[in-house]
Motif scaffolding. Sequence first.
Motif, short mmCIF file in Angstrom:
data_model
loop_
_atom_site.label_atom_id
_atom_site.label_comp_id
_atom_site.label_asym_id
_atom_site.label_seq_id
_atom_site.Cartn_x
_atom_site.Cartn_y
_atom_site.Cartn_z
N ARG A 1 1.42 0.03 9.53
CA ARG A 1 0.97 0.84 8.67
C ARG A 1 2.15 1.08 7.65
NH1 ARG A 1 -4.59 1.20 8.97
NH2 ARG A 1 -4.33 3.24 7.83
N PRO A 2 1.77 1.37 6.27
CA PRO A 2 3.00 1.79 5.25
C PRO A 2 3.78 2.94 5.98
CG PRO A 2 0.75 1.53 4.21
CD PRO A 2 0.51 1.52 5.67
N HIS A 3 4.99 3.05 5.42
CA HIS A 3 6.05 3.75 6.10
C HIS A 3 5.81 5.25 5.40
CE1 HIS A 3 7.95 0.54 7.40
NE2 HIS A 3 8.68 0.10 6.42
N ALA A 4 5.13 5.54 4.34
CA ALA A 4 4.97 6.81 3.76
C ALA A 4 3.42 7.15 3.25
CB ALA A 4 5.81 6.71 2.04
N VAL A 5 3.20 8.26 3.02
CA VAL A 5 1.76 8.89 2.82
C VAL A 5 2.01 9.19 1.18
CG1 VAL A 5 0.77 9.06 4.92
CG2 VAL A 5 1.93 11.03 3.60
N GLY A 6 0.58 9.46 0.59
CA GLY A 6 0.71 9.82 -0.82
C GLY A 6 0.43 8.35 -1.69
N ALA A 7 0.95 8.67 -2.99
CA ALA A 7 1.12 7.39 -3.77
C ALA A 7 2.43 6.85 -3.93
CB ALA A 7 0.79 7.89 -5.22
N VAL A 8 2.58 5.61 -3.47
CA VAL A 8 3.82 4.90 -3.20
C VAL A 8 3.79 3.58 -3.79
CG1 VAL A 8 4.33 6.43 -1.21
CG2 VAL A 8 3.26 4.00 -0.95
N GLY A 9 5.16 3.10 -3.83
CA GLY A 9 5.32 1.61 -4.30
C GLY A 9 5.38 0.71 -3.25
N PRO A 10 5.52 -0.53 -3.40
CA PRO A 10 5.67 -1.44 -2.16
C PRO A 10 6.97 -1.49 -1.45
CG PRO A 10 6.05 -2.72 -4.31
CD PRO A 10 5.28 -1.25 -4.50
N VAL A 11 8.17 -1.14 -2.07
CA VAL A 11 9.40 -0.99 -1.29
C VAL A 11 9.11 0.34 -0.30
CG1 VAL A 11 11.73 -0.70 -1.44
CG2 VAL A 11 10.61 -1.93 -3.17
N GLU A 12 8.72 1.36 -0.99
CA GLU A 12 8.58 2.54 -0.11
C GLU A 12 7.67 2.20 1.30
OE1 GLU A 12 8.75 6.54 -2.06
OE2 GLU A 12 7.74 5.29 -3.38
N ALA A 13 6.43 1.55 0.72
CA ALA A 13 5.42 1.20 1.79
C ALA A 13 5.90 0.23 2.76
CB ALA A 13 4.10 0.52 1.07
N PHE A 14 6.67 -0.72 2.67
CA PHE A 14 7.05 -1.82 3.36
C PHE A 14 8.46 -1.81 3.82
CE2 PHE A 14 3.00 -3.21 1.45
CZ PHE A 14 2.14 -3.17 2.39
N GLU B 1 -1.43 12.87 -0.08
CA GLU B 1 -0.29 12.94 1.04
C GLU B 1 -0.81 14.20 1.89
OE1 GLU B 1 4.56 14.28 0.70
OE2 GLU B 1 3.20 14.17 -0.94
N ARG B 2 -1.56 15.04 1.48
CA ARG B 2 -2.08 16.23 2.39
C ARG B 2 -2.99 15.60 3.20
NH1 ARG B 2 -1.58 18.86 -2.72
NH2 ARG B 2 -3.51 18.54 -3.31
N ALA B 3 -3.62 14.63 2.98
CA ALA B 3 -4.81 14.09 4.02
C ALA B 3 -4.08 12.92 4.84
CB ALA B 3 -5.91 13.49 3.05
N GLY B 4 -2.80 12.67 4.67
CA GLY B 4 -2.33 11.69 5.59
C GLY B 4 -2.78 9.90 4.99
N VAL B 5 -3.19 9.85 3.73
CA VAL B 5 -3.46 8.73 3.33
C VAL B 5 -2.54 8.04 2.41
CG1 VAL B 5 -5.35 7.63 1.62
CG2 VAL B 5 -5.97 9.56 3.43
N THR B 6 -2.29 6.75 2.55
CA THR B 6 -1.41 5.92 1.63
C THR B 6 -1.91 5.60 0.44
OG1 THR B 6 -0.12 5.62 3.34
CG2 THR B 6 0.37 4.13 1.42
N LEU B 7 -1.72 5.56 -0.84
CA LEU B 7 -2.45 5.06 -2.13
C LEU B 7 -1.48 3.98 -2.46
CD1 LEU B 7 -3.91 8.07 -3.91
CD2 LEU B 7 -4.84 6.73 -2.01
N MET B 8 -1.55 2.85 -2.65
CA MET B 8 -0.84 1.65 -3.35
C MET B 8 -1.40 1.04 -4.60
SD MET B 8 1.10 -0.05 0.15
CE MET B 8 -0.29 -0.21 1.11
#
Length: 374
Positions: free
Chosen positions: A337-350, A120-127
């Motif tokens: 791009r996914p809607h959120a950064v950090g570790a997220v699930g598919p609903v949060e992402a898309f 999240e601090r790096a602005g990266v999305t983990l799925m």
Amino acid sequence: MTSRIVVFGATGYTGRLVAERLAAQGARPVLAGRDERRLGELAERLGGLETVKADAMRRNSVFAAVEPGDVLISTVGPFAKWGDAAVRAAIAATGATYIDSTGEPVFIRRVFEEMGGPAERAGVTLMPAMGFDFVPGALAGALALREAGPSAVRVDVGYFSLGMGADGASAGTRESMVGATLNDNHAFREGAVRTVRPAERVRTFPVKGKERSAISVGGAEHYTLPPLHPTLLEVNVYLGWFGPLAKPLQAGALAGTVALKLPGMRSVLQAAGERLVSLAGAPEAGTTPGTLSWVPAIAYDAAGEPLAEVHVTGTDAYDFTASFIAWAARRAAGGNRPHAVGAVGPVEAFGLEALEQGCAAAGLRSVSADAAAA
């Protein structure tokens, strides 16, 4: 595509399926792995794709394979043993998106609890867990909770692969399952993720006219569903591949928990189990016709009364995994791009609507509870 897609572990069973799906859809992914000969053969067969050597045992090679803004797909398992390098490489690459095919509870928990903050601090999305384990449950669970409304405080999700024989799992899946049965699991209870023993619970779900047994496992839904539903206090995920063996497996898991208290026993059992599954046969791509995936989700109120029931069903687990990961990677690489950064699930992402579309494109559809009982 506006971003590169890198498939790490491209010559493995799942990685090859993902690379084939991407190439068939017109994408030109970069194929990454440790065997340059096999990478070259696959790249040539898929139309002359770019390749890069990357080995999870040599982390610098994985970091070098990922550039800022890339979409990195990792299929290198067992993830608890080999998965960290790819996650950390993605976090180090500004604006990257990370997707993996893990179903391992220990690794899922590590990504959400240890790596989500740095990402999240790096602005990266983990799925993580973006295949059959555990996207269908995220979809079915989110739909059931939406239908149930704010009175829902608990949701149970079950995973079933109907028609899959004893040799239907790939060698990588089997090896991952060895570790999963020897390590603590997790569940979402009383509003928090908590450690529980493997196969802590057994329950049945109505699936195609039968009550089918399943054992509890640590899934991604324990992390991905609570942010969507503020009143949720409990999430349970069950694996129903074992049918009538569910109760014996639960007893065996308990006995194994006791045995693991002996010094050095965990490493001995894990090495023996991994050796055993490596000797077993594994399916080839496309050799599981007739297998049907079925994932029910049931939402309950505080009194334990069911409020809503949603079932999703479709193609076999490996076909869904490859197709959905290809869809998610192309969406992320193509500007959505996914809607959120950090570790997220598919609903949060898309978003839920887009997730329904992606799952449908990967061969999954919703059916009514009445159809499930028929």
